[in-house]
Motif scaffolding. Structure first.
Motif, PDB file in Angstrom:
ATOM      1  N   THR A   1       0.824  -1.201   0.000  1.00 39.86           N
ATOM      2  CA  THR A   1       0.000   0.000   0.000  1.00 39.86           C
ATOM      3  C   THR A   1       0.870   1.267   0.000  1.00 39.86           C
ATOM      4  N   PHE A   2       0.416   2.303  -0.773  1.00 39.83           N
ATOM      5  CA  PHE A   2       1.143   3.566  -0.862  1.00 39.83           C
ATOM      6  C   PHE A   2       0.585   4.549   0.165  1.00 39.83           C
ATOM      7  N   HIS A   3       1.462   5.334   0.773  1.00 34.53           N
ATOM      8  CA  HIS A   3       1.056   6.298   1.798  1.00 34.53           C
ATOM      9  C   HIS A   3       1.313   7.709   1.288  1.00 34.53           C
ATOM     10  N   VAL A   4       0.243   8.491   1.172  1.00 36.08           N
ATOM     11  CA  VAL A   4       0.328   9.841   0.612  1.00 36.08           C
ATOM     12  C   VAL A   4      -0.219  10.841   1.623  1.00 36.08           C
ATOM     13  N   ASP A   5       0.565  11.874   1.889  1.00 32.24           N
ATOM     14  CA  ASP A   5       0.136  12.929   2.813  1.00 32.24           C
ATOM     15  C   ASP A   5      -0.457  14.080   2.003  1.00 32.24           C
ATOM     16  N   ILE A   6      -1.761  14.249   2.103  1.00 29.56           N
ATOM     17  CA  ILE A   6      -2.457  15.307   1.376  1.00 29.56           C
ATOM     18  C   ILE A   6      -2.433  16.591   2.201  1.00 29.56           C
ATOM     19  N   LYS A   7      -2.057  17.681   1.555  1.00 30.67           N
ATOM     20  CA  LYS A   7      -1.953  18.962   2.250  1.00 30.67           C
ATOM     21  C   LYS A   7      -3.219  19.796   2.022  1.00 30.67           C
ATOM     22  N   PRO A   8      -3.547  20.698   2.982  1.00 30.14           N
ATOM     23  CA  PRO A   8      -4.713  21.579   2.787  1.00 30.14           C
ATOM     24  C   PRO A   8      -4.438  22.609   1.700  1.00 30.14           C
ATOM     25  N   GLY A   9      -5.424  22.821   0.845  1.00 24.91           N
ATOM     26  CA  GLY A   9      -5.278  23.803  -0.230  1.00 24.91           C
ATOM     27  C   GLY A   9      -6.252  24.948  -0.054  1.00 24.91           C
ATOM     28  N   ALA A  10      -6.032  26.031  -0.770  1.00 27.36           N
ATOM     29  CA  ALA A  10      -6.920  27.199  -0.692  1.00 27.36           C
ATOM     30  C   ALA A  10      -8.279  26.858  -1.289  1.00 27.36           C
ATOM     31  N   TRP A  11      -9.351  27.246  -0.536  1.00 25.90           N
ATOM     32  CA  TRP A  11     -10.723  26.971  -0.974  1.00 25.90           C
ATOM     33  C   TRP A  11     -11.363  28.295  -1.371  1.00 25.90           C
ATOM     34  N   ALA A  12     -11.726  28.420  -2.627  1.00 21.32           N
ATOM     35  CA  ALA A  12     -12.194  29.705  -3.163  1.00 21.32           C
ATOM     36  C   ALA A  12     -13.357  30.291  -2.375  1.00 21.32           C
ATOM     37  N   LYS A  13     -14.278  29.461  -1.968  1.00 20.95           N
ATOM     38  CA  LYS A  13     -15.466  29.955  -1.285  1.00 20.95           C
ATOM     39  C   LYS A  13     -15.144  30.534   0.093  1.00 20.95           C
ATOM     40  N   ASN A  14     -14.025  30.138   0.637  1.00 21.65           N
ATOM     41  CA  ASN A  14     -13.644  30.639   1.960  1.00 21.65           C
ATOM     42  C   ASN A  14     -12.524  31.672   1.904  1.00 21.65           C
ATOM     43  N   THR A  15     -12.058  31.974   0.718  1.00 20.20           N
ATOM     44  CA  THR A  15     -10.939  32.907   0.563  1.00 20.20           C
ATOM     45  C   THR A  15     -11.465  34.326   0.334  1.00 20.20           C
ATOM     46  N   PHE A  16     -10.864  35.327   0.968  1.00 24.48           N
ATOM     47  CA  PHE A  16     -11.340  36.707   0.848  1.00 24.48           C
ATOM     48  C   PHE A  16     -10.157  37.653   0.710  1.00 24.48           C
ATOM     49  N   LEU A  17     -10.495  38.892   0.295  1.00 22.69           N
ATOM     50  CA  LEU A  17      -9.469  39.920   0.184  1.00 22.69           C
ATOM     51  C   LEU A  17      -9.308  40.566   1.540  1.00 22.69           C
ATOM     52  N   LYS A  18      -8.154  40.449   2.088  1.00 21.05           N
ATOM     53  CA  LYS A  18      -7.934  40.948   3.435  1.00 21.05           C
ATOM     54  C   LYS A  18      -7.513  42.421   3.435  1.00 21.05           C
ATOM     55  N   ASP A  19      -6.546  42.771   2.657  1.00 21.10           N
ATOM     56  CA  ASP A  19      -6.045  44.147   2.625  1.00 21.10           C
ATOM     57  C   ASP A  19      -6.199  44.742   1.233  1.00 21.10           C
ATOM     58  N   PHE A  20      -6.732  45.980   1.193  1.00 20.05           N
ATOM     59  CA  PHE A  20      -6.799  46.749  -0.037  1.00 20.05           C
ATOM     60  C   PHE A  20      -5.752  47.847   0.042  1.00 20.05           C
ATOM     61  N   SER A  21      -5.306  48.298  -1.108  1.00 21.23           N
ATOM     62  CA  SER A  21      -4.311  49.373  -1.101  1.00 21.23           C
ATOM     63  C   SER A  21      -4.444  50.225  -2.359  1.00 21.23           C
ATOM     64  N   PHE A  22      -3.965  51.440  -2.241  1.00 22.77           N
ATOM     65  CA  PHE A  22      -3.837  52.308  -3.409  1.00 22.77           C
ATOM     66  C   PHE A  22      -2.640  53.218  -3.173  1.00 22.77           C
TER      67      PHE A  22
END
Length: 400
Positions: free
Chosen positions: A304-325
Motif C-alpha cells: 500500500t502507498f502512503h500519501v500525505d495530502i496537504k490543505p489547499g486554498a478553498w475559493a469559497k472561503n478565501t477573501f481579500l484581506k487588505d486593499f491598497s492604493f
C-alpha cells in the motif's frame, strides 16, 4: 559434435559419458580430467559420471567404473538404457517405463488397442495415428493409408519429423520388419515430449500475456507529496509480466482502494488499452491517505502507498484581506514630485463608521495606503494634501 563409434570402447576414458550427461541433463560437471592420460584419471572420470547419476536419483546396479573401462558391453548397454529411461522417457526409480508410456499411447489412440511396443506397430498405421493425434491436420486418416506397411510407417515418421521436429532415430523398416521394444519406446517417447514441450510453450505464452502483481508498477503525481485536498489528482498503473516486461495491452482487473482521514475516497480507474491504467481521485480532507492497488486481490509492487495530502486554498472561503492604493503627489506645474515629506492625509468611512487606514511615505513622492474592508456596503475615501482634497476625492467604493 559427439559421435560414438563403439559403445564398448568410446566410454572408456569417461569423457564421452560426461559430455553426454552434461548435454542430456543440461547440467555441468564441476570438475573432471579433460585430458586423461593414465588409467587412474580415466577411472576417476567414470566415477564422477556414475556419482552424478546417483545424485540425480538413478539407481545403478552391478556397474562401476571398472565395468565401463574394461568394455563390458552388456553393462554399458544397461547403463545407456537407464539414462534413456531417466532423461528421454522420463521415468524415475520404481515406476514402470513401459506401462506409463503404453498408458499414454492408449489415451491418445484408443481405437488402435495398442498393447505392446512391437507387433502392434508393424502395419505402420499406429505411428501415423499417434502423429495425427498429437498434431491434428497432418494427414487424412484412414484415407491416406496404403497396403504397404513400410510406406505407412514412413509417412507417419516423415510427418512427425517435418511438422514436430521428432528425429527419425530408427527406420520404418525396423519398426515393420524387426521391431525392437526398447528402440520403439524411445522413439515413441518423443511424441509425448512434443506435447509436454507444446504445453510448456503455451504456458509461457500465457505467462507473457498475464501480468504478475509483484512486477506491476504505480507511479505519478497522485502518489507523490504536495497534493492538495482541493482538487483532483491522478497516477498511473503499469501492468508487467513475470519478467518485468510491460504488457502492452489492457483488460486487467486492477482495483484501487483509498482510505482518507475521514473514510474511503472514490477512485476512478480507466483502462488505456496499452497496459497502463489512469487512476483519478479527489481527496476529501487533508492528512494521511492509504492507497492500496491490487490485481486479482493481490497487492502490486509497493502497495500500500502512503500519501500525505496537504490543505489547499478553498475559493469559497478565501477573501481579500487588505486593499491598497497609491497617492502620487504633484506640484503646481503638474509634475510628479520625487521626494516625500508632504502633508498627505487619508480618512475612510465605511457603512459602520471609520475604517483604519495605514499611510506609508515611500520617500519618492508616492504614498501607499493600506486598509481592510470587513463589511458590505459603501466606503467613502477622503484623500487630502495640506487639508485640501486631491483630485477626485472623496472616492467611493462599494463592497458586495
Amino acid at each position: 559434435m559427439l559421435k560414438v563409434e563403439s559403445l564398448q570402447t568410446d566410454f572408456g576414458d569417461g569423457l564421452m559419458l560426461i559430455n553426454l550427461l552434461e548435454i542430456i541433463s543440461s547440467k555441468s560437471f564441476p570438475k573432471y580430467n579433460k585430458q586423461p592420460r593414465i588409467q587412474m584419471q580415466k577411472l576417476e572420470n567414470l566415477t564422477f559420471a556414475l556419482k552424478f547419476l546417483e545424485s540425480e536419483g538413478i539407481k545403478l546396479v552391478s556397474i562401476d567404473s571398472n565395468s565401463i573401462a574394461s568394455g563390458n558391453l552388456k553393462l554399458i548397454l544397461g547403463l545407456i538404457w537407464t539414462i534413456i529411461l531417466r532423461y528421454q522417457i522420463q521415468v524415475s526409480n520404481g515406476a514402470s517405463a513401459r506401462q506409463d508410456l503404453l498408458d499414454w499411447v492408449r489415451s491418445k489412440i484408443p481405437e488402435y488397442n495398442i498393447n505392446n511396443f512391437m507387433g502392434d506397430w508393424q502395419d505402420g498405421k499406429a505411428i501415423c495415428a499417434l502423429a495425427e493425434a498429437v498434431l491434428p491436420g497432418q494427414m487424412n486418416l484412414p484415407r491416406d493409408f496404403s497396403n504397404d506397411a513400410v510406406k505407412n510407417a514412413n509417412m507417419g515418421m516423415k510427418k512427425a519429423k517435418d511438422n514436430m521436429g521428432i528425429p527419425e532415430i530408427l527406420d520404418a523398416e525396423d519398426m515393420v520388419y524387426n521391431p525392437d521394444e526398447l528402440s520403439n519406446m524411445t522413439y515413441i517417447s518423443y511424441f509425448r515430449d512434443y506435447l509436454d514441450l507444446e504445453s510448456r510453450k503455451k504456458d509461457e505464452e500465457l505467462a507473457e500475456r498475464t501480468p504478475v502483481p509483484a512486477k506491476c508498477l504505480a507511479y505519478g503525481p497522485g502518489l507523490e507529496p504536495n497534493n492538495l485536498d482541493t482538487g483532483d489528482t491522478s497516477f498511473t498503473i503499469e501492468a508487467r509480466d513475470k519478467n518485468g516486461k510491460p504488457m502492452g495491452q489492457g483488460g486487467d482487473n486492477f482495483v484501487v482502494d483509498i482510505q482518507g482521514p475521514t473514510g474511503p475516497v472514490e477512485a476512478a480507474v480507466v483502462d488505456n488499452g496499452d497496459g497502463t491504467y489512469t487512476v483519478t481521485y479527489a481527496p476529501k480532507d487533508a492528512g494521511a491517505h492509504d492507497i492500496a492497488v491490487t490485481l486479482d486481490d493481490v497487492p502490486i509492487k509497493g502497495s500500500t502507498f502512503h500519501v500525505d495530502i496537504k490543505p489547499g486554498a478553498w475559493a469559497k472561503n478565501t477573501f481579500l484581506k487588505d486593499f491598497s492604493f497609491v497617492v502620487q503627489t504633484r506640484d503646481k506645474r503638474n509634475v510628479d514630485l520625487k521626494t516625500g515629506g508632504q502633508q498627505v492625509g487619508v480618512e475612510i468611512k465605511g457603512p459602520k463608521g471609520p475604517v483604519n487606514a495605514k499611510l506609508h511615505d515611500n520617500k519618492d513622492g508616492t504614498y501607499t495606503v493600506v486598509y481592510d474592508i470587513k463589511d458590505k456596503g459603501d466606503y467613502n475615501i477622503h484623500v487630502t494634501v495640506d487639508g485640501d482634497h486631491v483630485k477626485g476625492s472623496p472616492f467611493k467604493q462599494t463592497a458586495v
